[in-house]
Write an enzyme that holds these catalytic residues in place. Sequence first.
Site, mmCIF file in Angstrom:
data_model
loop_
_atom_site.group_PDB
_atom_site.id
_atom_site.type_symbol
_atom_site.label_atom_id
_atom_site.label_comp_id
_atom_site.label_asym_id
_atom_site.label_seq_id
_atom_site.Cartn_x
_atom_site.Cartn_y
_atom_site.Cartn_z
ATOM 1 N N GLY A 162 1.179 -1.524 4.120
ATOM 2 C CA GLY A 162 1.433 -0.193 4.133
ATOM 3 C C GLY A 162 2.360 0.574 4.875
ATOM 4 O O GLY A 162 3.638 0.665 4.430
ATOM 5 N N GLU A 190 -8.425 0.569 -2.605
ATOM 6 C CA GLU A 190 -9.324 0.586 -1.598
ATOM 7 C C GLU A 190 -10.313 1.850 -1.497
ATOM 8 O O GLU A 190 -9.745 2.804 -1.743
ATOM 9 C CB GLU A 190 -8.520 0.707 -0.240
ATOM 10 C CG GLU A 190 -7.840 -0.239 0.292
ATOM 11 C CD GLU A 190 -6.958 -0.098 1.568
ATOM 12 O OE1 GLU A 190 -7.246 0.729 2.176
ATOM 13 O OE2 GLU A 190 -6.189 -0.966 1.680
ATOM 14 N N ASN A 205 0.966 -1.145 0.175
ATOM 15 C CA ASN A 205 0.038 -0.087 0.154
ATOM 16 C C ASN A 205 0.893 1.126 -0.172
ATOM 17 O O ASN A 205 1.885 1.264 0.835
ATOM 18 C CB ASN A 205 -0.852 0.073 1.307
ATOM 19 C CG ASN A 205 -1.966 1.175 1.342
ATOM 20 O OD1 ASN A 205 -1.425 2.198 1.127
ATOM 21 N ND2 ASN A 205 -3.208 0.896 1.805
ATOM 22 N N HIS A 265 -5.619 3.723 -1.442
ATOM 23 C CA HIS A 265 -6.850 4.161 -0.907
ATOM 24 C C HIS A 265 -7.317 5.639 -1.094
ATOM 25 O O HIS A 265 -6.563 6.288 -0.796
ATOM 26 C CB HIS A 265 -6.923 3.970 0.684
ATOM 27 C CG HIS A 265 -8.211 4.303 1.211
ATOM 28 N ND1 HIS A 265 -8.481 3.928 2.708
ATOM 29 C CD2 HIS A 265 -9.428 4.598 0.775
ATOM 30 C CE1 HIS A 265 -9.732 4.277 3.111
ATOM 31 N NE2 HIS A 265 -10.324 4.765 1.904
ATOM 32 N N THR A 273 -6.744 6.068 10.405
ATOM 33 C CA THR A 273 -6.677 5.227 9.800
ATOM 34 C C THR A 273 -7.935 4.218 9.787
ATOM 35 O O THR A 273 -8.688 4.436 10.418
ATOM 36 C CB THR A 273 -5.419 4.323 9.776
ATOM 37 O OG1 THR A 273 -5.558 3.123 8.835
ATOM 38 C CG2 THR A 273 -5.479 3.392 11.044
ATOM 39 N N THR A 274 -8.195 3.266 8.813
ATOM 40 C CA THR A 274 -9.174 2.507 8.515
ATOM 41 C C THR A 274 -9.455 1.830 10.227
ATOM 42 O O THR A 274 -8.442 1.086 10.371
ATOM 43 C CB THR A 274 -9.349 1.405 7.470
ATOM 44 O OG1 THR A 274 -9.068 2.283 6.414
ATOM 45 C CG2 THR A 274 -10.758 1.015 7.372
ATOM 46 N N ARG A 306 -6.894 13.105 1.631
ATOM 47 C CA ARG A 306 -5.615 13.494 2.717
ATOM 48 C C ARG A 306 -4.199 12.715 2.085
ATOM 49 O O ARG A 306 -3.315 13.375 2.588
ATOM 50 C CB ARG A 306 -5.873 12.712 4.096
ATOM 51 C CG ARG A 306 -5.854 11.457 4.240
ATOM 52 C CD ARG A 306 -5.749 11.143 5.678
ATOM 53 N NE ARG A 306 -7.249 11.134 6.284
ATOM 54 C CZ ARG A 306 -7.608 10.525 6.970
ATOM 55 N NH1 ARG A 306 -7.085 9.634 7.870
ATOM 56 N NH2 ARG A 306 -8.832 10.775 7.483
ATOM 57 N N ASP A 359 -0.008 4.432 -0.008
ATOM 58 C CA ASP A 359 -0.729 5.713 0.526
ATOM 59 C C ASP A 359 0.290 6.616 1.184
ATOM 60 O O ASP A 359 0.312 7.985 1.161
ATOM 61 C CB ASP A 359 -1.740 5.401 1.720
ATOM 62 C CG ASP A 359 -3.022 4.724 1.104
ATOM 63 O OD1 ASP A 359 -3.008 4.585 -0.143
ATOM 64 O OD2 ASP A 359 -3.862 4.173 2.031
ATOM 65 N N HIS A 360 0.942 6.154 2.255
ATOM 66 C CA HIS A 360 2.009 7.057 2.941
ATOM 67 C C HIS A 360 3.190 7.584 2.201
ATOM 68 O O HIS A 360 3.673 8.441 2.970
ATOM 69 C CB HIS A 360 2.110 6.241 4.408
ATOM 70 C CG HIS A 360 0.815 6.034 5.116
ATOM 71 N ND1 HIS A 360 0.141 7.096 5.479
ATOM 72 C CD2 HIS A 360 0.506 4.536 5.501
ATOM 73 C CE1 HIS A 360 -1.047 6.469 6.020
ATOM 74 N NE2 HIS A 360 -0.858 5.108 6.143
ATOM 75 N N GLU A 420 -11.040 -9.282 3.050
ATOM 76 C CA GLU A 420 -9.809 -9.105 3.698
ATOM 77 C C GLU A 420 -9.957 -9.098 4.949
ATOM 78 O O GLU A 420 -10.640 -8.170 5.423
ATOM 79 C CB GLU A 420 -9.330 -7.843 2.910
ATOM 80 C CG GLU A 420 -7.877 -7.631 3.534
ATOM 81 C CD GLU A 420 -7.250 -6.211 3.017
ATOM 82 O OE1 GLU A 420 -7.343 -6.023 2.021
ATOM 83 O OE2 GLU A 420 -6.729 -5.623 3.878
ATOM 84 N N HIS A 459 -3.664 -5.008 7.801
ATOM 85 C CA HIS A 459 -3.908 -3.609 8.599
ATOM 86 C C HIS A 459 -2.876 -3.992 10.012
ATOM 87 O O HIS A 459 -3.081 -4.991 10.568
ATOM 88 C CB HIS A 459 -5.225 -3.618 8.943
ATOM 89 C CG HIS A 459 -5.577 -2.060 9.364
ATOM 90 N ND1 HIS A 459 -5.283 -1.441 10.473
ATOM 91 C CD2 HIS A 459 -6.027 -1.040 8.624
ATOM 92 C CE1 HIS A 459 -5.113 -0.163 10.462
ATOM 93 N NE2 HIS A 459 -5.868 0.090 9.273
ATOM 94 N N GLY A 460 -2.015 -2.945 10.002
ATOM 95 C CA GLY A 460 -1.329 -3.047 11.213
ATOM 96 C C GLY A 460 -0.038 -4.217 11.316
ATOM 97 O O GLY A 460 0.449 -4.105 12.189
ATOM 98 N N ARG A 475 -9.260 8.233 -0.526
ATOM 99 C CA ARG A 475 -10.178 8.729 0.631
ATOM 100 C C ARG A 475 -11.012 9.809 -0.013
ATOM 101 O O ARG A 475 -10.833 10.619 -0.586
ATOM 102 C CB ARG A 475 -9.591 9.008 1.748
ATOM 103 C CG ARG A 475 -8.536 7.935 2.480
ATOM 104 C CD ARG A 475 -8.067 8.242 3.835
ATOM 105 N NE ARG A 475 -9.121 8.254 5.121
ATOM 106 C CZ ARG A 475 -9.436 7.280 5.749
ATOM 107 N NH1 ARG A 475 -8.545 6.054 5.644
ATOM 108 N NH2 ARG A 475 -10.343 7.251 6.651
HETATM 109 N N1 PXP Z 1 -5.619 -3.139 4.336
HETATM 110 C C1 PXP Z 1 -6.824 -2.293 4.484
HETATM 111 C C2 PXP Z 1 -8.059 -2.535 3.948
HETATM 112 C C3 PXP Z 1 -6.488 -1.029 4.632
HETATM 113 O O1 PXP Z 1 -7.482 -0.098 4.714
HETATM 114 C C4 PXP Z 1 -5.204 -0.562 5.077
HETATM 115 C C5 PXP Z 1 -4.858 0.626 5.663
HETATM 116 O O2 PXP Z 1 -4.952 1.538 4.420
HETATM 117 C C6 PXP Z 1 -4.356 -1.938 4.921
HETATM 118 C C7 PXP Z 1 -4.468 -2.971 4.622
HETATM 119 C C8 PXP Z 1 -2.800 -1.483 5.055
HETATM 120 O O3 PXP Z 1 -2.662 -1.150 6.635
HETATM 121 P P1 PXP Z 1 -1.253 -0.719 7.247
HETATM 122 O O4 PXP Z 1 -0.775 0.488 6.619
HETATM 123 O O5 PXP Z 1 -1.412 -0.565 8.778
HETATM 124 O O6 PXP Z 1 -0.052 -1.664 6.876
#
Ligand code: PXP
Length: 243
Positions: A212, A69, A6, A42, A99-100, A48, A8-9, A150, A190-191, A44
């Site tokens: 991500g 996403e 991911n 993602h 975050t989500t 952002r 995004d950051h 997921e 996630h995380g 959004r």
């Molecule tokens: N999966 C989904 C559905 C998410 O919303 C995110 C965060 O954007 C991630 C995975 C990745 O999470 P992380 O950035 O904590 O690795």
Amino acid sequence: MKLGVNVDHIATLRQARRGKYPDPVEGAILAELAGCDSIVCHLREDRRHIQEKDVYLLRKVVKTKFNLEMALNEDIIKIALDVKPDQVTIVPERREELTTEGGLDVIKFSEKIKENIKRFQENGIKVSLFIEPDLNQIEESKKIGADYIEIHTGRYAEAENESEMYEELNKIIKAVEYAVSIGLGVNAGHGLNYKNVGKICKIKGIEELNIGYSIICRSIYVGIYQAVKEMKEIIEKNEKENN
Ligand code: PXP
């Protein structure tokens, strides 16, 4: 087990100065060269980090799989139908969240999600639903026609002690088993980071991990190519140990 990165950051850092760099598209190319299996971003509602132009460029540049996403907001849905990513992952979205924060409530919003799954699939886009490791949510996801789920690993990642961590891990293991048994494709994320990903890699049935934040953070020190490579190596090592 595949790795989706991911980006995004990378855009979060760019948007800190509203400038042109770092560029998530360049990051995606390097992540693919390092061996990742898909690129995730993602878009959004509040824009952002990822901007519309990033999504269109990523669609052109990504050679592996492009997974967008998104929340079920009509403006974003229209963009997604125009961009035609390989897959959309539907997530809940609240403007004030960092975050989500949790999975979709597929049971509560069943009709709306079902209608939109159909719209995406008619346009050749696979649909994944981001949900908690909850058997009822999984059953409903199958019922309304999702291709993938997921599983939200956030509660596992944020567990404050060992017993809580194993409790969350067991929920994920049972959820994966059930989802696979009813014919759903299963991803997770996630995380996840370089330390906690190992136990998740050992779960048979998960096709892809979407990661991500931890990868982009490590990139600051070692570069994104190396950061993705290291994560790939950890996933492969843990999978091998399990076989
Ligand atoms: N999966 C989904 C559905 C998410 O919303 C995110 C965060 O954007 C991630 C995975 C990745 O999470 P992380 O950035 O904590 O690795």
